[in-house]
Design an enzyme around this catalytic site. Sequence first.
Site, PDB file in Angstrom:
ATOM      1  N   LYS A   1       0.857  -1.192   0.000  1.00 60.71           N
ATOM      2  CA  LYS A   1       0.000   0.000   0.000  1.00 60.71           C
ATOM      3  C   LYS A   1       0.884   1.229   0.000  1.00 60.71           C
ATOM      4  CE  LYS A   1      -4.444   1.014   0.364  1.00 60.71           C
ATOM      5  NZ  LYS A   1      -5.550   0.093   0.110  1.00 60.71           N
TER       6      LYS A   1
HETATM    7  N1  GLU Z   1      -7.169   0.314  -3.122  1.00 61.57           N
HETATM    8  C1  GLU Z   1      -7.977  -0.836  -3.312  1.00 61.57           C
HETATM    9  C2  GLU Z   1      -8.007  -1.692  -2.057  1.00 61.57           C
HETATM   10  O1  GLU Z   1      -7.800  -1.224  -0.967  1.00 61.57           O
HETATM   11  C3  GLU Z   1      -7.620  -1.594  -4.567  1.00 61.57           C
HETATM   12  C4  GLU Z   1      -6.258  -2.184  -4.582  1.00 61.57           C
HETATM   13  C5  GLU Z   1      -5.859  -2.775  -5.937  1.00 61.57           C
HETATM   14  O2  GLU Z   1      -6.687  -2.815  -6.835  1.00 61.57           O
HETATM   15  O3  GLU Z   1      -4.703  -3.167  -6.052  1.00 61.57           O
HETATM   16  O4  GLU Z   1      -8.309  -2.843  -2.087  1.00 61.57           O
END
Ligand code: GLU
Length: 476
Positions: free
Chosen positions: A107
């Site tokens: 993240k």
């Molecule tokens: N930000 C989204 C989540 O928290 C999507 C992450 C992604 O598609 O890699 O799941």
Amino acid sequence: MSPRNEPSFRQSVDLMFNRAVALMDLPPGLEEKIRVCNATYTVRFGVRLRGRIQTFVGYRAVHSEHMEPVKGGIRYSQGVNQDEVEALAALMTYKCALVEAPFGGSKGGLCIDPREYDEYELEMITRRFAYELAKRDLINPSQNVPAPDMGTSEREMAWIADQYARMNTTDINARACVTGKPIGAGGIAGRVEATGRGIQYALREFFRHPEDVKKAGLSGDLEGKRVIVQGLGNVGYHAVRFLSEEDGAKIIGIIERDGALLDEAGIDVEAVHQWIVKHGGLAGYPDARHVADGSAVLEHECDILIPAAVEGVINLGNAKRIRAPLIIEAANGPVTAGADEVLRERGTVIIPDLYANAGGVTVSYFEWVKNLSHIRFGRMQRRQEEARHQLVVNELERLDRYLGDAWSISPDFKEKYLRGADELELVRSGLDDTMRAAYQSMHEVWNGREDVPDLRIAGYLVAIERVARSYRAKGL
Ligand code: GLU
């Protein structure tokens, strides 16, 4: 805000993890290896804006590399900090394992209020951040693949993809370095709606299990269920739009930054969405009662509460007053570990974040595969399928003629049956299948083991077992 004795977001995720591993029999040390965040990169970079250099702070946390690439969004928010991105990266690991997306968890975040900058400035900032991450392989199709999150969208992903491509001019898979891109920049149909769509599919699957529905003290299906949503951003908006338009749920409350709207008769989600786009907030919306203290509406009576904004909104400070019997965590970490305990004791059923909002990363997975295979889904099969269906239709038409008035083909059968699935239909079908399968794996553990008290622990158990299996297979 959370009370003082509330653990941090990362501690909260760790506490939930610990509760699950206490029920498992992992080899010594493996538990710790899975729990810890492998690495967090902090970058401070300057961008010349409005005649002076402004310094920005960004992060990319890599939680687990048991599978690569690692995957997870990039968030733009003033509240971003190391603890938060690490918690979110851990959740990505468990989320991907639960829905069988072949990724580790990661993240990123940038400490910024995107509303304070114009489009050109945001592009400069995003490109510079992307440059800093890409040069350390923290953006890379085979190592680390970001996606949108709070405060970012298709637009930022297109800039990131372009920045990576400029830095890696001969990488034929450059487009797979980030997901959630616009269609014209290598995106996939249905990615924007994916997380909200996943919430809808998750709830549909929950209501297909009457024994689980009963645990929440509810009955029947989604028809007529009274829903309150917090956050009408991309996730919340799509979730309640689909639930109200397609499943007959009634949206009786919408909570936003500047208060909340309430109407027992049901609120027109699309009209409120348009209002927010035009006026920047809920204030002044004419067709529902406006309540200034938005967070108090979380405590309002309803059947389903959908926190779809930020973490920690249901905490030790308000958990006792939450009246919804069913909560589905569209946001990441909206219920703290402390609140989780309080709610469980009261019999509230929580459909946990690691499952509920996994629709986004699931469709990201499809987009990444599409980028790597360099071909749109359905391109090879569609017409061939159509031709085979035509054979059946021809035979049925022959039968129709033969049987005369006794029988005839239903009027729209031919059109519906002949039409081969396009990319959007295939994506939705893949997402639906994924959400059903993942729910069923949690459901089995929840109902099959007496020591598993809730869906969250069941979800963690399934996910951690899969991560552990992959570490074991690697020989670690
Ligand atoms: N930000 C989204 C989540 O928290 C999507 C992450 C992604 O598609 O890699 O799941």
